[in-house]
Design a protein around this motif. Structure first.
Motif, PDB file in Angstrom:
ATOM      1  N   ALA A  42       0.835  -1.203   0.000  1.00  0.00           N
ATOM      2  CA  ALA A  42       0.000   0.000   0.000  1.00  0.00           C
ATOM      3  C   ALA A  42       0.872   1.257   0.000  1.00  0.00           C
ATOM      4  CB  ALA A  42      -0.931  -0.014   1.207  1.00  0.00           C
ATOM      5  N   ASN A  43       1.943   1.239   0.768  1.00  0.00           N
ATOM      6  CA  ASN A  43       2.842   2.390   0.782  1.00  0.00           C
ATOM      7  C   ASN A  43       3.514   2.603  -0.572  1.00  0.00           C
ATOM      8  OD1 ASN A  43       2.229   2.862   3.433  1.00  0.00           O
ATOM      9  ND2 ASN A  43       4.137   2.030   4.259  1.00  0.00           N
ATOM     10  N   SER A  44       3.847   1.513  -1.257  1.00  0.00           N
ATOM     11  CA  SER A  44       4.455   1.654  -2.582  1.00  0.00           C
ATOM     12  C   SER A  44       3.470   2.266  -3.573  1.00  0.00           C
ATOM     13  CB  SER A  44       4.973   0.306  -3.098  1.00  0.00           C
ATOM     14  OG  SER A  44       3.924  -0.554  -3.492  1.00  0.00           O
ATOM     15  N   GLU A  45       2.171   1.988  -3.383  1.00  0.00           N
ATOM     16  CA  GLU A  45       1.150   2.616  -4.235  1.00  0.00           C
ATOM     17  C   GLU A  45       1.134   4.130  -4.014  1.00  0.00           C
ATOM     18  OE1 GLU A  45      -0.617   1.104  -6.431  1.00  0.00           O
ATOM     19  OE2 GLU A  45      -0.419  -1.024  -5.917  1.00  0.00           O
ATOM     20  N   ILE A  46       1.349   4.560  -2.783  1.00  0.00           N
ATOM     21  CA  ILE A  46       1.397   5.986  -2.490  1.00  0.00           C
ATOM     22  C   ILE A  46       2.608   6.621  -3.172  1.00  0.00           C
ATOM     23  CG2 ILE A  46       1.712   7.676  -0.635  1.00  0.00           C
ATOM     24  CD1 ILE A  46       0.048   5.785   1.147  1.00  0.00           C
ATOM     25  N   TYR A  47       3.740   5.937  -3.120  1.00  0.00           N
ATOM     26  CA  TYR A  47       4.929   6.445  -3.816  1.00  0.00           C
ATOM     27  C   TYR A  47       4.663   6.589  -5.314  1.00  0.00           C
ATOM     28  CZ  TYR A  47       9.318   6.192  -6.368  1.00  0.00           C
ATOM     29  OH  TYR A  47      10.325   6.421  -7.272  1.00  0.00           O
ATOM     30  N   LEU A  48       4.045   5.574  -5.922  1.00  0.00           N
ATOM     31  CA  LEU A  48       3.750   5.637  -7.347  1.00  0.00           C
ATOM     32  C   LEU A  48       2.770   6.766  -7.662  1.00  0.00           C
ATOM     33  CD1 LEU A  48       3.424   1.811  -8.040  1.00  0.00           C
ATOM     34  CD2 LEU A  48       5.246   3.307  -8.878  1.00  0.00           C
ATOM     35  N   ALA A  49       1.799   6.968  -6.788  1.00  0.00           N
ATOM     36  CA  ALA A  49       0.855   8.064  -6.993  1.00  0.00           C
ATOM     37  C   ALA A  49       1.560   9.410  -6.910  1.00  0.00           C
ATOM     38  CB  ALA A  49      -0.268   7.989  -5.960  1.00  0.00           C
ATOM     39  N   ALA A  50       2.496   9.539  -5.974  1.00  0.00           N
ATOM     40  CA  ALA A  50       3.248  10.786  -5.839  1.00  0.00           C
ATOM     41  C   ALA A  50       4.053  11.077  -7.095  1.00  0.00           C
ATOM     42  CB  ALA A  50       4.165  10.703  -4.619  1.00  0.00           C
ATOM     43  N   GLN A  51       4.694  10.044  -7.650  1.00  0.00           N
ATOM     44  CA  GLN A  51       5.493  10.245  -8.854  1.00  0.00           C
ATOM     45  C   GLN A  51       4.615  10.524 -10.064  1.00  0.00           C
ATOM     46  OE1 GLN A  51       9.402   9.986  -9.301  1.00  0.00           O
ATOM     47  NE2 GLN A  51       8.205  11.468 -10.455  1.00  0.00           N
ATOM     48  N   THR A  52       3.483   9.872 -10.154  1.00  0.00           N
ATOM     49  CA  THR A  52       2.576  10.099 -11.269  1.00  0.00           C
ATOM     50  C   THR A  52       2.002  11.513 -11.246  1.00  0.00           C
ATOM     51  OG1 THR A  52       1.979   7.753 -11.310  1.00  0.00           O
ATOM     52  CG2 THR A  52       0.467   9.261 -12.403  1.00  0.00           C
ATOM     53  N   ALA A  53       1.693  11.999 -10.040  1.00  0.00           N
ATOM     54  CA  ALA A  53       1.095  13.326  -9.902  1.00  0.00           C
ATOM     55  C   ALA A  53       2.135  14.438  -9.847  1.00  0.00           C
ATOM     56  CB  ALA A  53       0.239  13.366  -8.638  1.00  0.00           C
ATOM     57  N   GLY A  54       3.408  14.096  -9.598  1.00  0.00           N
ATOM     58  CA  GLY A  54       4.413  15.123  -9.383  1.00  0.00           C
ATOM     59  C   GLY A  54       4.179  15.857  -8.082  1.00  0.00           C
ATOM     60  N   ASN A  55       3.717  15.126  -7.069  1.00  0.00           N
ATOM     61  CA  ASN A  55       3.351  15.711  -5.777  1.00  0.00           C
ATOM     62  C   ASN A  55       4.073  14.975  -4.648  1.00  0.00           C
ATOM     63  OD1 ASN A  55       2.182  16.870  -3.551  1.00  0.00           O
ATOM     64  ND2 ASN A  55       0.126  16.090  -3.942  1.00  0.00           N
ATOM     65  N   PRO A  56       5.247  15.449  -4.223  1.00  0.00           N
ATOM     66  CA  PRO A  56       5.993  14.761  -3.169  1.00  0.00           C
ATOM     67  C   PRO A  56       5.235  14.659  -1.856  1.00  0.00           C
ATOM     68  CG  PRO A  56       7.366  16.398  -4.261  1.00  0.00           C
ATOM     69  CD  PRO A  56       5.967  16.618  -4.739  1.00  0.00           C
ATOM     70  N   GLY A  57       4.283  15.573  -1.634  1.00  0.00           N
ATOM     71  CA  GLY A  57       3.545  15.576  -0.378  1.00  0.00           C
ATOM     72  C   GLY A  57       2.772  14.306  -0.117  1.00  0.00           C
ATOM     73  N   LEU A  58       2.394  13.609  -1.190  1.00  0.00           N
ATOM     74  CA  LEU A  58       1.699  12.341  -0.981  1.00  0.00           C
ATOM     75  C   LEU A  58       2.588  11.343  -0.251  1.00  0.00           C
ATOM     76  CD1 LEU A  58      -0.082  11.930  -4.438  1.00  0.00           C
ATOM     77  CD2 LEU A  58      -1.119  12.596  -2.266  1.00  0.00           C
ATOM     78  N   LEU A  59       3.884  11.359  -0.554  1.00  0.00           N
ATOM     79  CA  LEU A  59       4.807  10.449   0.113  1.00  0.00           C
ATOM     80  C   LEU A  59       5.244  10.999   1.467  1.00  0.00           C
ATOM     81  CD1 LEU A  59       6.366   7.785  -0.116  1.00  0.00           C
ATOM     82  CD2 LEU A  59       8.269   9.094  -1.063  1.00  0.00           C
ATOM     83  N   THR A  60       5.515  12.295   1.553  1.00  0.00           N
ATOM     84  CA  THR A  60       5.982  12.841   2.824  1.00  0.00           C
ATOM     85  C   THR A  60       4.886  12.840   3.882  1.00  0.00           C
ATOM     86  OG1 THR A  60       5.538  15.119   2.081  1.00  0.00           O
ATOM     87  CG2 THR A  60       7.767  14.260   1.761  1.00  0.00           C
ATOM     88  N   ALA A  61       3.650  12.577   3.492  1.00  0.00           N
ATOM     89  CA  ALA A  61       2.593  12.365   4.484  1.00  0.00           C
ATOM     90  C   ALA A  61       2.912  11.168   5.376  1.00  0.00           C
ATOM     91  CB  ALA A  61       1.251  12.153   3.786  1.00  0.00           C
ATOM     92  N   LEU A  62       3.756  10.269   4.904  1.00  0.00           N
ATOM     93  CA  LEU A  62       4.156   9.098   5.678  1.00  0.00           C
ATOM     94  C   LEU A  62       5.456   9.322   6.441  1.00  0.00           C
ATOM     95  CD1 LEU A  62       3.578   6.312   2.979  1.00  0.00           C
ATOM     96  CD2 LEU A  62       1.956   7.148   4.694  1.00  0.00           C
ATOM     97  N   ALA A  63       6.078  10.498   6.311  1.00  0.00           N
ATOM     98  CA  ALA A  63       7.434  10.710   6.816  1.00  0.00           C
ATOM     99  C   ALA A  63       7.485  10.771   8.335  1.00  0.00           C
ATOM    100  CB  ALA A  63       8.016  11.991   6.237  1.00  0.00           C
ATOM    101  N   ALA A  64       8.449  10.038   8.909  1.00  0.00           N
ATOM    102  CA  ALA A  64       8.753  10.131  10.327  1.00  0.00           C
ATOM    103  C   ALA A  64       9.496  11.431  10.604  1.00  0.00           C
ATOM    104  CB  ALA A  64       9.604   8.929  10.748  1.00  0.00           C
TER     105      ALA A  64
END
Length: 278
Positions: A42-64
């Protein structure tokens, strides 16, 4: 085949329209007791969505809080890195390491203005819910043997050949990693015995060994006297695969291996040759 991204992209569109916060946070995954394949997938899907959208915030929403990001082995601001460029993904494939709570994803984009072959290792805390470290290698024009269109064509030939291995036939992670290490060690020690499988195919930039015959080999020679150091692994026993981010001589590099019965059957490499600055 590309992973289903429609739901995440819809959420992206809504979040981009909101005035604040500047980088939207996706809802957290369920309260998993430990790191699981499902959670990492599921997390890898978020990474792919971030790259597809050009929106790093989708991935950094998971950032520690202690999250770090490097691109081409250089520390960077993730908001200004590769994820900030929207890509149409012709190909993606992810391996999952529940022991280390990590993933590796290979991406190929063949767009006229955005030809890229990207490898990304993501590392999470023990629960798999919080992203601790992201390392990405972005190859494009000017990098070793780069040709995204050819890379995609060859990778597409292998569809279905990196699938899950029956549990009774799966190698132990130590065996899988040792096979990859033997290949990497060969570059600096010609006496190393590499567990070559047959057939074996090696995809190196836009170059490919073999023509589909039963005798195709990856044992077609490597440079000598090249130390390969600073190895960071992601190992997936279910897929029989290990990826190693390394320093190849002095260059950032990824080598990914598919291992079956202790033998190397596929190798995918990417090497950053451009001068990289922070």
């Amino acid at each position: 085949m590309l992973a289903p991204l429609a739901a995440l992209l819809a959420l992206t569109a809504l979040s981009l329209a909101a005035p604040s916060p500047p980088y939207p946070r996706l809802p957290r995954q369920g309260a998993a007791a430990s790191c699981t394949r499902a959670l990492l997938r599921a997390n890898s899907e978020i990474y792919l969505a971030a790259q597809t959208a050009g929106n790093p915030g989708l991935l950094t929403a998971l950032a520690a809080p202690n999250f770090t990001y490097t691109e081409d082995a250089v520390a960077r601001d993730i908001k200004k890195g590769a994820l900030a460029t929207a890509l149409v993904l012709a190909h993606n494939r992810t391996i999952i390491d529940t022991t280390q709570c990590a993933t590796y994803t290979e991406i190929i984009s063949t767009g006229a203005q955005t030809q890229r072959v990207i490898g990304t290792q993501l590392r999470y805390d023990a629960t798999g819910k919080w992203l601790v470290k992201a390392e990405t290698l972005v190859t494009k024009e000017g990098d070793w043997a780069f040709n995204a269109t050819q890379t995609y064509g060859y990778a597409a030939r292998e569809d279905g050949l990196w699938d899950e291995i029956a549990s009774a036939a799966q190698d132990r992670r130590a065996v899988i990693q040792a096979a990859g290490d033997a290949y990497l060690d060969l570059f600096n020690n010609a006496s190393v015995v590499v567990p070559w499988g047959t057939p074996c195919h090696r995809l190196e930039g836009g170059w490919y060994t073999g023509n589909g015959s039963a005798t195709d080999s990856c044992n077609v020679g490597v440079p000598s006297g090249v130390p390969i150091t600073n190895r960071r692994y992601v190992v997936d026993e279910v897929l029989g695969t290990v990826d190693a981010f390394v320093t190849f001589g002095s260059r950032p590099d990824s080598h990914e291996f598919r291992v079956e019965g202790g033998k190397i059957r596929f190798v995918h490499t990417l090497t950053v040759m451009r001068n990289v600055t922070g």
